[in-house]
Design a protein around this motif. Structure first.
Motif, PDB file in Angstrom:
ATOM      1  N   HIS A 177      -0.182   6.582  -0.602  1.00 27.38           N
ATOM      2  CA  HIS A 177       1.233   6.600  -0.218  1.00 27.38           C
ATOM      3  C   HIS A 177       1.380   7.497   1.003  1.00 27.38           C
ATOM      4  O   HIS A 177       0.828   8.598   1.048  1.00 27.38           O
ATOM      5  CB  HIS A 177       2.108   7.117  -1.358  1.00 27.38           C
ATOM      6  CG  HIS A 177       2.252   6.135  -2.490  1.00 27.38           C
ATOM      7  ND1 HIS A 177       1.261   5.920  -3.421  1.00 27.38           N
ATOM      8  CD2 HIS A 177       3.274   5.299  -2.814  1.00 27.38           C
ATOM      9  CE1 HIS A 177       1.670   4.995  -4.290  1.00 27.38           C
ATOM     10  NE2 HIS A 177       2.878   4.599  -3.943  1.00 27.38           N
ATOM     11  N   THR A 178       2.095   7.010   1.992  1.00 23.43           N
ATOM     12  CA  THR A 178       2.287   7.751   3.233  1.00 23.43           C
ATOM     13  C   THR A 178       3.766   7.787   3.595  1.00 23.43           C
ATOM     14  O   THR A 178       4.589   7.085   3.004  1.00 23.43           O
ATOM     15  CB  THR A 178       1.506   7.104   4.391  1.00 23.43           C
ATOM     16  OG1 THR A 178       2.057   5.795   4.653  1.00 23.43           O
ATOM     17  CG2 THR A 178       0.029   6.959   4.046  1.00 23.43           C
ATOM     18  N   GLU A 179       4.086   8.578   4.596  1.00 16.46           N
ATOM     19  CA  GLU A 179       5.457   8.637   5.095  1.00 16.46           C
ATOM     20  C   GLU A 179       5.809   7.326   5.802  1.00 16.46           C
ATOM     21  O   GLU A 179       4.980   6.746   6.503  1.00 16.46           O
ATOM     22  CB  GLU A 179       5.618   9.796   6.077  1.00 16.46           C
ATOM     23  CG  GLU A 179       5.509  11.178   5.448  1.00 16.46           C
ATOM     24  CD  GLU A 179       6.657  11.465   4.495  1.00 16.46           C
ATOM     25  OE1 GLU A 179       7.803  11.044   4.810  1.00 16.46           O
ATOM     26  OE2 GLU A 179       6.419  12.095   3.453  1.00 16.46           O
ATOM     27  N   ALA A 180       7.027   6.878   5.600  1.00 19.82           N
ATOM     28  CA  ALA A 180       7.474   5.667   6.280  1.00 19.82           C
ATOM     29  C   ALA A 180       7.557   5.930   7.786  1.00 19.82           C
ATOM     30  O   ALA A 180       8.034   6.985   8.209  1.00 19.82           O
ATOM     31  CB  ALA A 180       8.834   5.235   5.754  1.00 19.82           C
ATOM     32  N   PRO A 181       7.074   5.002   8.615  1.00 16.53           N
ATOM     33  CA  PRO A 181       7.100   5.207  10.069  1.00 16.53           C
ATOM     34  C   PRO A 181       8.484   4.944  10.662  1.00 16.53           C
ATOM     35  O   PRO A 181       9.353   4.356  10.007  1.00 16.53           O
ATOM     36  CB  PRO A 181       6.091   4.174  10.566  1.00 16.53           C
ATOM     37  CG  PRO A 181       6.200   3.053   9.568  1.00 16.53           C
ATOM     38  CD  PRO A 181       6.451   3.716   8.239  1.00 16.53           C
ATOM     39  N   GLU A 182       8.670   5.390  11.870  1.00 14.53           N
ATOM     40  CA  GLU A 182       9.918   5.126  12.587  1.00 14.53           C
ATOM     41  C   GLU A 182       9.578   4.482  13.928  1.00 14.53           C
ATOM     42  O   GLU A 182       8.611   4.883  14.592  1.00 14.53           O
ATOM     43  CB  GLU A 182      10.700   6.415  12.805  1.00 14.53           C
ATOM     44  CG  GLU A 182      11.212   7.061  11.523  1.00 14.53           C
ATOM     45  CD  GLU A 182      12.100   8.257  11.796  1.00 14.53           C
ATOM     46  OE1 GLU A 182      12.367   8.534  12.994  1.00 14.53           O
ATOM     47  OE2 GLU A 182      12.499   8.927  10.837  1.00 14.53           O
ATOM     48  N   PRO A 183      10.382   3.508  14.359  1.00 18.68           N
ATOM     49  CA  PRO A 183      10.077   2.839  15.626  1.00 18.68           C
ATOM     50  C   PRO A 183      10.438   3.710  16.829  1.00 18.68           C
ATOM     51  O   PRO A 183      11.471   4.386  16.833  1.00 18.68           O
ATOM     52  CB  PRO A 183      10.952   1.586  15.571  1.00 18.68           C
ATOM     53  CG  PRO A 183      12.122   1.982  14.721  1.00 18.68           C
ATOM     54  CD  PRO A 183      11.568   2.931  13.689  1.00 18.68           C
ATOM     55  N   GLY A 184       9.571   3.678  17.825  1.00 18.93           N
ATOM     56  CA  GLY A 184       9.851   4.359  19.074  1.00 18.93           C
ATOM     57  C   GLY A 184      10.425   3.385  20.090  1.00 18.93           C
ATOM     58  O   GLY A 184      10.734   2.228  19.760  1.00 18.93           O
ATOM     59  N   PRO A 185      10.546   3.793  21.325  1.00 15.62           N
ATOM     60  CA  PRO A 185      11.063   2.890  22.366  1.00 15.62           C
ATOM     61  C   PRO A 185      10.220   1.621  22.472  1.00 15.62           C
ATOM     62  O   PRO A 185       8.990   1.678  22.484  1.00 15.62           O
ATOM     63  CB  PRO A 185      10.943   3.734  23.629  1.00 15.62           C
ATOM     64  CG  PRO A 185      10.980   5.155  23.165  1.00 15.62           C
ATOM     65  CD  PRO A 185      10.267   5.143  21.846  1.00 15.62           C
ATOM     66  N   GLY A 186      10.884   0.478  22.498  1.00 17.48           N
ATOM     67  CA  GLY A 186      10.185  -0.794  22.641  1.00 17.48           C
ATOM     68  C   GLY A 186       9.479  -1.267  21.383  1.00 17.48           C
ATOM     69  O   GLY A 186       8.710  -2.224  21.435  1.00 17.48           O
ATOM     70  N   GLU A 187       9.748  -0.641  20.235  1.00 14.62           N
ATOM     71  CA  GLU A 187       9.088  -0.996  18.984  1.00 14.62           C
ATOM     72  C   GLU A 187      10.095  -1.455  17.940  1.00 14.62           C
ATOM     73  O   GLU A 187      11.293  -1.149  18.025  1.00 14.62           O
ATOM     74  CB  GLU A 187       8.302   0.195  18.428  1.00 14.62           C
ATOM     75  CG  GLU A 187       7.163   0.669  19.314  1.00 14.62           C
ATOM     76  CD  GLU A 187       6.473   1.892  18.758  1.00 14.62           C
ATOM     77  OE1 GLU A 187       5.263   2.053  19.053  1.00 14.62           O
ATOM     78  OE2 GLU A 187       7.111   2.690  18.035  1.00 14.62           O
TER      79      GLU A 187
END
Length: 321
Positions: free
Chosen positions: A19-29
């Motif tokens: 289990h890992t931390e949920a990612p967040e989108p950066g610019p252009g993602e």
């Protein structure tokens, strides 16, 4: 969120379910809620070390789901849009951040499982039969591993372009599947000399093109099966890499052409990616391209899925669901 993480390359056992931390989108993602993930030989190559990849990483270069969030500058997709992607990592997880330029829309008539099962291999079959060697009506072609995920799609696309298709397959079940996909002739490579059988089928001429994703085990057979000035499209190495080749071998085989194509070079622009993916999804949506899902595994079963695919115990496309 749940994810498979590889901290060092090696056997299937290096894939750690965690289990890992949920990612967040950066610019252009875009952030995608993943519903289904395609399993491909490239995943095995990256996991094993055959392809160099920086560790740690989450494998999986093909998946489908819906957009959960968009980063700054993304205008093509909105939250809730049904999408898929190929040729970007991170699919073996509940959520993945993917460059928007690699993401394509999924039409309403195609399910997430179908999209994850067909995008990478479907675009591969598409570029091989439409671009690498554009199959012409009346040509005879040879498809190795014709009951595999890519093989079944290659058979269908080559037939749709008017070819006579020879397929190789081992077991009776696999031979039946290849025939159902449209193969005109099936060669059991475990008991028959493939090149000799091809010459018999073609009246001694040989085939216009060999689509070979197997590699080391089939390379010489592929060369021996070609007609004069035929094309060997070596698009994979499921059995291992082909040793270095003396160019004179291509001359003695009949002034044949050898290419080692990659999907990345056939979807290198955004417009080509959208066009090729839309063609593939359109064929699925209208029923002209049948997608066979050969097995479904839970995310925690990724190691077993890799073992089954590498051992060639499967047919069609494998999914992590």
């Amino acid at each position: 969120m749940r994810a498979i993480v590889i901290e060092e390359q090696g056997g299937p056992e290096v894939m750690r379910f965690t289990h890992t931390e949920a990612p967040e989108p950066g610019p252009g993602e875009v952030l995608i809620d993943v519903e289904a993930r395609g399993i491909n030989f490239i995943d095995i190559y990256q996991r094993s070390g055959a392809y160099a990849v920086s560790t740690p990483f989450t494998p999986g270069v093909e998946a489908a789901g819906s957009v959960a969030a968009v980063g700054s500058g993304v205008t093509e997709f909105a939250v809730g849009t049904r999408v898929a992607w190929a040729m970007a990592p991170g699919g073996y997880a509940d959520q993945a951040v993917v460059p928007a330029q690699r993401v394509v829309p999924v039409p309403d008539g195609v399910t997430a499982e179908q999209a994850a099962a067909v995008l990478l291999q479907g675009m591969t079959a598409h570029y091989l039969t439409h671009s690498t060697h554009a199959v012409q009506p009346g040509e005879t072609v040879l498809v190795h591993a014709a009951a595999g995920g890519t093989g079944l799609l290659l058979v269908q696309m080559a037939k749709a372009r008017g070819a006579t298709v020879i397929g190789t397959a081992s077991t009776e079940k696999k031979q039946t599947l290849a025939r159902e996909a449209g193969a005109d002739h099936i060669i059991d490579y475990t008991s028959t000399d493939v090149a000799s059988a091809v010459r018999e089928v073609t009246g001694g001429t040989g085939v216009a093109v060999v689509y070979d994703g197997v590699g080391a085990d089939t390379f010489e057979t592929s060369l021996e099966s070609l007609r004069v000035r035929g094309v060997l499209a070596l698009f994979g190495q499921a059995s291992g890499a082909v040793p270095p080749v003396d160019p004179q071998r291509l001359n003695s085989a009949g002034s044949v052409f050898l290419t080692r194509p990659s999907l990345a070079h056939y979807v290198s622009s955004r417009s080509e990616l959208l066009e090729r993916s839309a063609d593939v999804f359109g064929l699925v949506e209208t029923g002209r391209l049948k997608v066979r899902i050969g097995g479904r595994y839970g995310l925690a079963e990724a190691a077993r899925a890799h073992e089954d695919l590498a051992a060639r115990r499967t047919t069609g496309k494998l999914l992590l669901t």
